[in-house]
Write an enzyme that holds these catalytic residues in place. Structure first.
Site, PDB file in Angstrom:
ATOM      1  CB  SER A 297      -2.775 -17.203   0.828  1.00  0.00           C
ATOM      2  OG  SER A 297      -2.121 -16.373   1.749  1.00  0.00           O
TER       3      SER A 297
ATOM      4  N   GLY B  62      -0.750  -6.430  -0.746  1.00  0.00           N
ATOM      5  CA  GLY B  62       0.550  -6.739  -1.328  1.00  0.00           C
ATOM      6  C   GLY B  62       0.524  -8.049  -2.079  1.00  0.00           C
TER       7      GLY B  62
ATOM      8  NE  ARG C 190       3.350  -4.430   1.884  1.00  0.00           N
ATOM      9  CZ  ARG C 190       2.650  -5.553   2.024  1.00  0.00           C
ATOM     10  NH1 ARG C 190       1.322  -5.508   1.963  1.00  0.00           N
ATOM     11  NH2 ARG C 190       3.247  -6.709   2.212  1.00  0.00           N
TER      12      ARG C 190
ATOM     13  CG  ASP D 161       0.694 -12.804   7.092  1.00  0.00           C
ATOM     14  OD1 ASP D 161       1.492 -11.863   6.940  1.00  0.00           O
ATOM     15  OD2 ASP D 161       0.185 -13.429   6.147  1.00  0.00           O
TER      16      ASP D 161
END
Length: 449
Positions: free
Chosen positions: A29, A101, A129, A326
């Protein structure tokens, strides 16, 4: 491995105690955000510890396509010469975000308030998605979006020529949506406001502040209200990326279920919006300690020491879901080795990840002899006890890296080997997974070797 190439069947077998130090890759991230904010800054941003998985490398390629100069200097060492807020150039080709994503949604937000056009696509998983959760709010800034039925990729975004700031309440707990709106707000005049009922990972807010943006967070009756002052001049920074807690979860969980194991995982982010998995594991009885707690790159980190533990099932609080979203696939593996039942409510967001992770884990666990219950928002695992998981099945990964790694962990302590139909997507987030686990003592075999 390549998440875009030929499927690679992989098998994990019961192994002896896992021992040693597990140096997991940099946080995915934070790596995405460091590249994007570096590209939107003035000057040269230097990044160390960058995750060099396919997802992040696809974001690096995208930043080059938008005009930034992105250079690798050595393992994990990168620099980004930015173009400044509002300085993105129009790409000459389609932006392929692979399996990510996070990458595609954040980049859509970052370019949505510049008067340029860009078309986005991805692999088979990403094209399934939903993108409406991002295209809906960026339309409020004045951008236009044209995609396939259901708001799916490929999708073309026409950036807003005269963007207006927005006030947006996120309809679901999603750091990707929040971050896309904040990144779009950078090139809009005035204040852009995002309201979250449930707080999500705050890497974007922390990093925006570090790059010089004026951003505040206030807790009100509406929830977390995040206010960004638009059109700042972001200044290049030095970013040290901490190790990824989502990646760390795999060796941590493996050590907990393989008898006799003891490992150390150094320098793992302990951001309170990301550390839910470690809290949950300790509640299940895990011998998990945090050593040398410190701060690196604006993020709290610690070294994790993990020992094999006899675990028990618990009811995981639904409100913790956003802090470990996650990690539910590998948590469900741990639950299979616990005594009793583990209930995981509030996980509906797993239905729209790289795969429908609730369904993928349920079917894979069933194939390995584990009793499962599920509904739209809940996964329930009936534990088999420390050494009672039968194994012997093959799980379908649906191009999902976390599903593949979770079942490789399952096989390390199951009675019979466990296989996945395709382990190639692991490269998107954890390209050294096989070598790292082998170094600790795991036995993972590829069909192509």
């Amino acid at each position: 491995m390549s998440g875009h190439g030929t499927p690679i069947k992989m098998t994990s077998r019961k192994c002896g105690p896992l021992k040693g130090t597990a140096e997991v890759p940099g946080d995915k991230s934070i790596s995405h955000r460091a590249l994007i904010l570096g590209a939107l800054s003035v000057g040269e941003t230097k990044i160390t510890g960058l995750l060099e998985g396919e997802d992040v490398l696809d974001t690096a390629k995208a930043m080059r396509a938008f005009g930034a100069e992105v250079t690798q200097h050595g393992p994990g060492s990168w620099s980004v010469h930015g173009v400044g807020v509002g300085g993105f150039a129009e790409p000459e080709d389609v932006i392929d975000c692979g399996n990510s994503g996070t990458g595609v949604r954040l980049i859509m937000g970052a370019m949505a308030t510049s008067p340029i056009v860009a078309t986005f696509t991805g692999d088979g998983s990403l094209r399934k998605r939903p993108m409406g959760r991002v295209t809906d709010p960026i339309r409020l800034f004045g951008a236009q979006a044209f995609g396939r039925h259901g708001g799916r990729l490929p999708m073309t975004i026409l950036g807003a020529p005269s963007p207006a700031p927005v006030r947006y309440a996120t309809p679901m707990a999603s750091a990707q949506v929040k971050s896309a709106v904040l990144l779009a707000g950078l090139n809009a005049p005035g204040q852009t406001v995002v309201i979250e009922k449930t707080p999500t990972r705050d890497h974007t807010e922390r990093m925006l502040r570090g790059f010089g943006a004026e951003i505040t967070t206030e807790v009100t009756e509406q929830g977390h209200v995040i206010t960004l002052q638009g059109q700042p001049e972001l200044k290049a920074q030095e970013v040290a990326v901490p190790r990824d807690p989502s990646s760390a979860a795999f060796p941590v969980c493996a050590a907990l279920i393989v008898p006799g194991s003891e490992i150390v995982v150094p320098g793992v982010s302990q951001n309170p919006t990301r550390n839910g998995i470690f809290i949950t594991l300790r509640e299940m009885g895990a011998d998990l300690t945090f050593e040398n707690e410190r701060e690196e790159g604006g993020e709290p980190v610690a070294d994790l020491r993990v020992r094999y533990s006899k675990l028990h099932g618990i009811d995981v609080p639904a409100e913790r879901a956003s802090a470990q979203i996650d990690e539910y696939p590998v948590l469900s593996v741990v639950a299979a080795f616990a005594e009793g039942v583990t209930r995981m409510p509030g996980v509906h967001e797993l239905r729209v990840k790289e795969s429908d992770r609730i369904d993928a884990m349920a079917r894979g666990l069933e194939a390995n002899g584990i009793k499962i219950e599920e509904d739209e928002d809940t996964l329930i695992v009936h534990g088999c006890g420390p050494e009672g998981v039968p194994g012997g099945g093959t799980a379908v990964t649906h191009l999902d890296h976390r599903i593949a790694m979770s079942f490789m962990v399952l096989g390390m302590a199951a009675q019979q080997p466990v296989s996945v139909d395709d382990g190639s997507p692991i490269a998107t987030s954890f390209p050294i997974f096989e070598d790292l686990m082998a170094g600790l003592g795991a036995e993972i075999v590829r069909a192509d070797r």
